[in-house]
Design a protein around this motif. Structure first.
Motif, PDB file in Angstrom:
ATOM      1  N   LEU A  61     -55.376   3.730 -13.820  1.00  0.00           N
ATOM      2  CA  LEU A  61     -54.945   4.176 -12.624  1.00  0.00           C
ATOM      3  C   LEU A  61     -54.476   5.509 -12.983  1.00  0.00           C
ATOM      4  CD1 LEU A  61     -55.039   4.247  -9.623  1.00  0.00           C
ATOM      5  CD2 LEU A  61     -52.769   3.226  -9.824  1.00  0.00           C
ATOM      6  N   VAL A  62     -53.374   5.444 -14.094  1.00  0.00           N
ATOM      7  CA  VAL A  62     -52.563   6.542 -14.542  1.00  0.00           C
ATOM      8  C   VAL A  62     -53.420   7.559 -15.122  1.00  0.00           C
ATOM      9  CG1 VAL A  62     -50.915   7.237 -16.228  1.00  0.00           C
ATOM     10  CG2 VAL A  62     -50.424   5.250 -14.672  1.00  0.00           C
ATOM     11  N   THR A  64     -56.620   8.192 -14.478  1.00  0.00           N
ATOM     12  CA  THR A  64     -57.534   8.792 -13.685  1.00  0.00           C
ATOM     13  C   THR A  64     -56.942   9.529 -12.797  1.00  0.00           C
ATOM     14  OG1 THR A  64     -57.561   6.594 -12.212  1.00  0.00           O
ATOM     15  CG2 THR A  64     -59.232   6.992 -13.811  1.00  0.00           C
ATOM     16  N   TYR A  65     -55.569   9.276 -12.270  1.00  0.00           N
ATOM     17  CA  TYR A  65     -54.867  10.142 -11.363  1.00  0.00           C
ATOM     18  C   TYR A  65     -54.440  11.403 -12.214  1.00  0.00           C
ATOM     19  CZ  TYR A  65     -51.230  11.889  -8.275  1.00  0.00           C
ATOM     20  OH  TYR A  65     -50.605  12.593  -7.449  1.00  0.00           O
ATOM     21  N   ASN A  68     -57.380  13.827 -12.506  1.00  0.00           N
ATOM     22  CA  ASN A  68     -57.588  14.505 -10.866  1.00  0.00           C
ATOM     23  C   ASN A  68     -56.499  15.383 -10.575  1.00  0.00           C
ATOM     24  OD1 ASN A  68     -58.571  14.834  -8.490  1.00  0.00           O
ATOM     25  ND2 ASN A  68     -57.954  12.955  -7.764  1.00  0.00           N
ATOM     26  N   ALA A  69     -55.239  14.931 -10.908  1.00  0.00           N
ATOM     27  CA  ALA A  69     -54.248  16.026 -10.458  1.00  0.00           C
ATOM     28  C   ALA A  69     -54.226  17.141 -11.276  1.00  0.00           C
ATOM     29  CB  ALA A  69     -52.646  15.073 -10.455  1.00  0.00           C
TER      30      ALA A  69
END
Length: 133
Positions: A61-62, A64-65, A68-69
């Motif tokens: 999750l970290v 991929t976020y 993306n960010a």
């Protein structure tokens, strides 16, 4: 004005440190009293962070976020320069492109949120061989 705001904020910080205690004298609920009883004395902030980074789902999750960010911020930061490089004098259109990107992201978030809420397929959205499942 900034000195006044800084002084008030510093005064409030000092009051919070002095007045507020780590826990109330009496637990506010039965669940909280059980939580106090079950909490191990070695529970620390750094220990909880270390446990988080041992969790594969959290690490994914970290990552991929972060990707993306990072892509969004890089694009939004360099958008004006990229547009002006190829189309001189089109600053207004660069702003419109940025606005379109933000609105499309907001609409996508709302639509995917509604879809996930109705279908309850949170983990099924990724590939069948995905590590999260």
């Amino acid at each position: 004005m900034f000195y006044i705001i800084g002084g008030v904020a510093t005064l409030l910080l000092i009051l919070v440190i002095i007045v507020f205690k780590e826990k109330p004298k009496y637990p506010p609920s039965r669940a909280q009293s059980l939580s106090y009883a079950l909490t191990s004395p070695d529970a620390s902030y750094l220990g909880s962070i270390a446990r988080l980074f041992k969790n594969l789902n959290f690490v994914l999750l970290v990552i991929t976020y972060g990707l993306n960010a990072g892509a969004f911020y890089a694009l939004s930061t360099l958008l004006n320069r990229m547009v002006i490089w190829h189309y001189p004098g089109e600053e207004v259109n660069a702003g419109r492109i940025g606005l379109t990107i933000v609105i499309a992201g907001m609409l996508g978030a709302v639509i995917s949120g509604i879809w996930l809420d109705r279908s309850k397929t949170y983990k099924n959205l990724c590939h069948p061989n995905c590590l999260i499942q």
